[in-house]
Write an enzyme that holds these catalytic residues in place. Sequence first.
Site, short mmCIF file in Angstrom:
data_model
loop_
_atom_site.label_atom_id
_atom_site.label_comp_id
_atom_site.label_asym_id
_atom_site.label_seq_id
_atom_site.Cartn_x
_atom_site.Cartn_y
_atom_site.Cartn_z
N HIS A 1 -39.03 34.98 6.83
CA HIS A 1 -37.85 34.39 6.18
C HIS A 1 -36.62 34.73 7.01
O HIS A 1 -35.99 35.77 6.82
CB HIS A 1 -37.73 34.94 4.75
CG HIS A 1 -36.63 34.31 3.93
ND1 HIS A 1 -36.66 34.28 2.56
CD2 HIS A 1 -35.47 33.71 4.29
CE1 HIS A 1 -35.57 33.69 2.10
NE2 HIS A 1 -34.83 33.35 3.14
N HIS B 1 -33.35 32.37 8.85
CA HIS B 1 -32.72 31.07 9.18
C HIS B 1 -32.15 31.22 10.57
O HIS B 1 -31.29 32.09 10.79
CB HIS B 1 -31.61 30.75 8.18
CG HIS B 1 -32.09 30.70 6.77
ND1 HIS B 1 -32.38 29.53 6.11
CD2 HIS B 1 -32.37 31.70 5.88
CE1 HIS B 1 -32.80 29.80 4.88
NE2 HIS B 1 -32.81 31.11 4.72
N HIS C 1 -37.16 28.25 -1.28
CA HIS C 1 -36.33 29.31 -1.85
C HIS C 1 -36.32 29.11 -3.37
O HIS C 1 -36.04 27.99 -3.84
CB HIS C 1 -34.89 29.21 -1.35
CG HIS C 1 -34.67 29.71 0.04
ND1 HIS C 1 -35.39 29.26 1.12
CD2 HIS C 1 -33.78 30.63 0.53
CE1 HIS C 1 -34.95 29.88 2.21
NE2 HIS C 1 -33.98 30.71 1.89
N GLU D 1 -33.74 33.36 -6.25
CA GLU D 1 -32.77 34.22 -5.55
C GLU D 1 -31.59 34.38 -6.51
O GLU D 1 -31.41 35.43 -7.13
CB GLU D 1 -32.32 33.59 -4.22
CG GLU D 1 -31.28 34.41 -3.46
CD GLU D 1 -30.72 33.68 -2.22
OE1 GLU D 1 -30.87 32.46 -2.09
OE2 GLU D 1 -30.11 34.38 -1.38
N ASP E 1 -33.46 37.19 6.56
CA ASP E 1 -32.73 36.04 6.04
C ASP E 1 -31.68 35.50 7.03
O ASP E 1 -31.94 34.54 7.73
CB ASP E 1 -32.09 36.38 4.68
CG ASP E 1 -31.88 35.16 3.78
OD1 ASP E 1 -32.30 34.05 4.17
OD2 ASP E 1 -31.30 35.32 2.70
N ASP E 2 -30.51 36.11 7.05
CA ASP E 2 -29.42 35.69 7.94
C ASP E 2 -28.82 36.96 8.57
O ASP E 2 -27.73 37.39 8.19
CB ASP E 2 -28.35 34.94 7.13
CG ASP E 2 -28.94 33.70 6.47
OD1 ASP E 2 -29.13 32.69 7.18
OD2 ASP E 2 -29.23 33.76 5.26
N1 HPA Z 1 -30.49 31.09 0.31
C1 HPA Z 1 -30.31 29.77 0.32
N2 HPA Z 1 -29.97 29.10 1.40
C2 HPA Z 1 -29.81 29.76 2.54
C3 HPA Z 1 -29.97 31.12 2.59
C4 HPA Z 1 -30.35 31.82 1.43
O1 HPA Z 1 -30.53 33.04 1.38
N3 HPA Z 1 -29.73 31.48 3.88
C5 HPA Z 1 -29.44 30.35 4.56
N4 HPA Z 1 -29.49 29.30 3.75
ZN ZN Z 2 -33.06 32.29 3.04
#
Ligand code: HPA
Ligand code: ZN
Length: 333
Positions: free
Chosen positions: A16, A18, A196, A199, A277-278
């Site tokens: 996971h 991006h 996703h 969250e 994630d990011d």
């Molecule tokens: N959630 C939803 N969209 C996203 C995320 C995330 O954590 N990171 C990049 N796009």
């Molecule tokens: Zn994500």
Amino acid sequence: MNQIELIRVLPKAELHVHIEGTFEPELMFAIAQRNQIEIPYQSVEEVRQAYNFHNLQSFLDIYYAGAAVLVVEQDFYDLAWAYFEKCAEDKVMHTEMFFDPQTHTDRGVAFATVISGLQRACDDAQTKLGISSHLIMCFLRHLSEEAAFETLEQALRFKDQIIAVGLDSSEVGHPPAKFERVFAKAREQGFLVVAHAGEEGPAEYVWEALDVLKVNRIDHGVRSEEDPKLMQRLIREKMPLTVCPLSNLKLCVVDDMAQHNIRRLLQQGVHVTVNSDDPSYFGGYMNDNFIAIAEALDLSHEEIKQLAKNSFEASFITDHEKQKWLKQIDALI
Ligand code: HPA
Ligand code: ZN
């Protein structure tokens, strides 16, 4: 070996991440300059200061703005290559990276430009760093079903380079069921599917991802804990959750890392994995995420090893490859 030494030597898979979320401010400035695109910041420090989020949307606004400086094939290559170098440092030996084609095609960048830059970096990562990878194309859920269908259509030419489709962006108000027909078509075309869910959105969205989209993994899914029946289902089906601890902290999904539920989920038998994630926006790559939870939740060596094993088991590599990595992990201490 202490916890941190163990984390550093363990082979891991990242499921996971991006790729647009690995965009470090230094590289963003360099690419903006060579493409002669103005960005609303004077310095790298100013960019980092803007990374003060209070929820998912406040992050997404900045994340999409940053991605707007990516224009030519080399930009996508450089972005992905910088991430692979971080993988090498963190012993991430396999990665399944998300990309958001609509973020680029809506600005007039061709789908082929995005995918060829990413693919060239993936090929170089295999030959130069020994890191394997897959690409997962995400639909932006705040956009329409029609736009997602168009994106799927464009992706068909590149089917051999894309292992799965996913669903990201603003979760609340855009439930998985909005994309039922797009995901059915993607599955028919042979793509694996992830989404996703859970969250910021409720456990109900995780049910929908399972029952309506028929996903192979859930991305995030930490709110599943609110529904005991859903927990039983996840455990029974060994459904992987790709959990992102530093992301959850930065986006205020949890108030404090000591309250993160990843250890409870693991102890109850949910197939959880650790991911970044990011990483450029949330304060760290794979090992930073492992270290943050290992310290805050006092994870045992066995739990840390289990999380690393889960990452390969939940990946889309062959069974033969999975066995190879599991054996390597078992052989450590
Ligand atoms: N959630 C939803 N969209 C996203 C995320 C995330 O954590 N990171 C990049 N796009
Ligand atoms: Zn994500």
